[in-house]
Structures are given as structure tokens and as C-alpha cells.
Design a protein around this motif. Sequence first.
Motif: not given
Length: 156
Positions: A54-60, A109-111, A23-40
Motif C-alpha cells: 500500500i503506497c500513500n503519503t500518510n505515514l501515520p 472487492i476490487v482486489k 478498513y485494511l481491505a478498503g485501503l488495499m482495494d483503493g491504494e494497494g497492490s496484490v501481486c505475484i512477482i517473477r524475477r529471472v
Amino acid sequence: MEILGSENFREESMESTVEERAYLAGLMDGEGSVCIIRRVKTNCWPEYNVQITICNTNLPMLSWIVEHFAGSIKNHTTKSKLGKKPIYRWYMSGKRSKPILETIFPYLIVKKRRAQLALSFLQDGEPAHLGGRGRKITSIEAGRRQALYLACQEQT
């Protein structure tokens, strides 16, 4: 249950079922982001880090992730979105994200490629940041991190 802000961060992951991990993998694939970020920063080495969100309007639903897997939630709504439903962001970064990525990796799957790059970045237990807080790493490690960052940027 509202658990916003870093003071409500849960670091330890609880035992999870196959269904919960999928379920968490599905949320990550559909609503999530996996990033390597860079700050200079000016006159500093670049800093790299892994961030999963994971961004969503469903807080629960996001609270469920914190309760079962760890992480933190912040309100992600901007002033320009007045009148709309609030948006919340579950997140985890750095070495803390490794156990969660390892847990959900078989079900992604996607991510999946992004998660593979993020896990490669976190593989050796070195500090997640490059140049920050007085940490020094080799130029070979700096090149490896830059290559992983660029590879992650190429993924859609």
C-alpha cells in the motif's frame, strides 16, 4: 511515529476487529497492490513470490497497519519527485502475507481475485521462491506457479 526500514518489521499480527479488517481491505482495494512477482536471473530458474503493498503519503496511516497487522514501511519517494509530499510504501511478501490476505479476503472487492490467486500460490506451504537459495520444486509446481503469475498479470 516513524517506523521505516526492515529493522522495524513486525511479523506477528495482533487481534483485529471486523472494522479494522474491513478498513485494511478498503485501503488495499483503493491504494494497494496484490501481486505475484517473477524475477529471472541469468542462467537461473525464475523466482516467483507474493507481494502486497500500500503506497500513500500518510505515514501515520501506514504505521497503523504495521501496529495492527504487521509488515514494514519504506520511503518510496524518488529523486524526480522533489518538492512533492514524500510517498511511503507498506509492504509484506512471501508466506508472511498469507495471514493478512486471509484476514482481509472477505472484505475485498476490487482486489479479491488477485488475493485469491496469491492465496492459491501460497496454499501448500512450499518455499515461496522457485530456484532461489538452492530450493528445488517439481516441474508441475513450476507450471502451477507460472500459470498463477500469468493469471494475476491479467487482472486489472
